[in-house]
Enzyme design. Structure first.
Site, PDB file in Angstrom:
ATOM      1  N   ASP A  79       0.849  -1.204   0.000  1.00  0.00           N
ATOM      2  CA  ASP A  79       0.000   0.000   0.000  1.00  0.00           C
ATOM      3  C   ASP A  79       0.878   1.244   0.000  1.00  0.00           C
ATOM      4  OD1 ASP A  79       0.868  -0.501   2.721  1.00  0.00           O
ATOM      5  OD2 ASP A  79      -0.559   1.031   3.372  1.00  0.00           O
ATOM      6  N   GLU A 101       0.182  -1.104   5.634  1.00  0.00           N
ATOM      7  CA  GLU A 101       1.238  -0.720   6.582  1.00  0.00           C
ATOM      8  C   GLU A 101       1.145   0.756   6.914  1.00  0.00           C
ATOM      9  OE1 GLU A 101       5.199   0.812   7.864  1.00  0.00           O
ATOM     10  OE2 GLU A 101       4.017   1.379   6.124  1.00  0.00           O
ATOM     11  N   HIS A 161       6.130   9.759   1.153  1.00  0.00           N
ATOM     12  CA  HIS A 161       4.791  10.312   1.420  1.00  0.00           C
ATOM     13  C   HIS A 161       4.567  11.679   0.789  1.00  0.00           C
ATOM     14  CE1 HIS A 161       4.400   7.661   5.314  1.00  0.00           C
ATOM     15  NE2 HIS A 161       4.875   7.009   4.276  1.00  0.00           N
TER      16      HIS A 161
END
Ligand SMILES: [Zn+2]
Length: 411
Positions: free
Chosen positions: A80, A175, A380
């Site tokens: 993910d 996760e 991210h």
């Protein structure tokens, strides 16, 4: 090199963003798109016992090719990507022979990946970088890890002269929302220990992380007409600020690094009647961690005594613990990883994680699980990138760990 680039791109161009507000596993249906593809691929490269369960946890086996007994080791990654930034329509850009200058990610929106701001870039001069187009994250976290594990297994299958014991592969959903380990069947996995391939810079090797707890402080007030409130009103917001100021002001994330722990106030909601403060508490050291929780309780008790009523209520909840406690008794698993890195020409960077990992949870579930670099940077967000050479190095490290584990258990 093209082979590993193609594999990585085939993963990151499938959107697998997870969702913290979902109750299901995986948290988003789209994670199945990549999960199913990975199952096919693991079968195609020749792994045994390839399985996927109802929660999309994938496991596979590379059987031992030696006669003597060797501990079973595992390699784990998550498929993910972070809900912090969009992972849809990722258009990876390849920067060959990086010249050490600014990289224009997106000319129209003037988004630049610059070594002035991201100095790490300069370590990769002359290498091939994979970046975003400035509008999405890249998903090297942790599809670089998956790429490396699949490529390493393929390499071992194609090179039977490299001796190894039984190797397990595990890929997990979710996760990024803290649930990667939750439904991981440690018993079925059947490894003596494992490594998550989920770190950043080449050489990173981590077996220490925070002890973590969440704290909620509810402050109860009393609303009365402000004109007639003398001696009667309790304004919970002032009381809450007294609590905030009773904690050491410099033991916060913005004042700490390395092994320094902290209290982090991350949310306040309040009015006169009721104020709620939410903290996270972090410390590598178990005793200091317990002392931090005790300090919060003491402040609450002291303030309640001072105001002769139960104005403050504290709720503490442990979140995860430092894996060091579970890894130190089997330190050879870190030693093997360190030796593997040195053997392929990498200087190991052993440091404590200022956060948690799936590995820390797995360690407490009975599978000691340090973390190894996967190669990416700036996770991210839109500035995420990964040098292809770093992924190749990680493949070499996995192969070498397999080899050293077999060699070291030879009589
Ligand atoms: Zn990750």
């Amino acid at each position: 090199m093209q082979h590993i680039i193609d594999r990585f791109i085939s993963y990151v161009t499938i959107d697998t963003e997870s969702d913290p507000n979902s109750e299901t596993t995986p948290s988003t249906k789209k994670q199945w798109d990549l999960a199913n593809k990975l199952v096919d691929e693991l079968k195609a490269i020749g792994l045994s016992d390839v399985s996927i369960d109802e929660n999309a946890y994938i496991m596979a086996t590379l059987p031992s090719n030696v006669d003597h007994a060797v501990p079973t080791i595992g390699f784990i990654s998550h498929f993910d990507t972070s809900p912090d930034f969009t992972g849809a329509n990722i258009k990876p850009q390849i920067v060959k022979d990086y010249d050490g200058k600014d990289i224009i990610l997106n000319a129209t929106e003037n988004i630049v990946l610059s070594p002035d701001y991201f100095e790490d870039l300069l370590m990769y001069k002359g290498q091939t970088l994979i970046t975003t187009d400035g509008t999405t994250l890249l998903g090297a976290d942790d599809k670089a890890g998956i790429t490396e594990i699949v490529t390493a297994m393929e390499h071992l299958i194609n090179h039977p002269e490299i001796k190894h014991g039984t190797i397990k592969v595990g890929f997990t959903p979710d996760e990024e929302i803290g649930r990667g380990a939750h439904k991981f069947d440690v018993e079925k996995f059947g490894a003596d220990w494992a490594y998550t391939m989920d770190g950043s810079q080449v050489g990173e090797l981590e077996y220490e992380n925070f002890n973590a707890a969440g704290a909620k402080i509810t402050v109860k007030g009393k609303i009365v007409h402000p004109g007639y409130a003398k001696g009667k009103m309790i304004n919970s917001m002032y009381y809450a600020s007294e609590f905030i100021n009773s904690l050491p002001r410099t033991e916060t994330p913005e004042h700490t690094e390395g092994y320094e722990g902290f209290f982090h106030l991350h949310n306040i909601e309040g009015d006169v009647e009721k104020t709620m403060l939410q903290y996270i508490i972090r410390d590598h050291d178990k005793d200091k961690f317990e002392a931090r929780k005790a300090l919060m309780q003491k402040i609450v008790d002291d303030l309640n005594t001072k105001y002769e009523s139960e104005v403050f209520k504290l709720e503490l909840k442990d979140q995860y613990f430092n894996m060091k406690e579970k890894v130190e008794p089997v330190m050879q698993i870190v030693d093997i990883a360190e030796a593997a890195m040195k053997a392929v020409g990498i200087a190991p960077l052993i440091k404590a994680i200022r956060g948690g990992t799936d590995g820390s949870q797995l360690s407490y579930m009975g599978l000691p699980c340090p973390n190894i670099f996967a190669g990416g940077h700036n996770f991210h967000g839109r500035y995420e990138y990964v040098p292809v050479e770093s992924m190749q190095k990680a493949v070499e490290v996995i192969v070498k760990i397999a080899e050293l584990t077999a060699v070291s258990s030879e009589q």
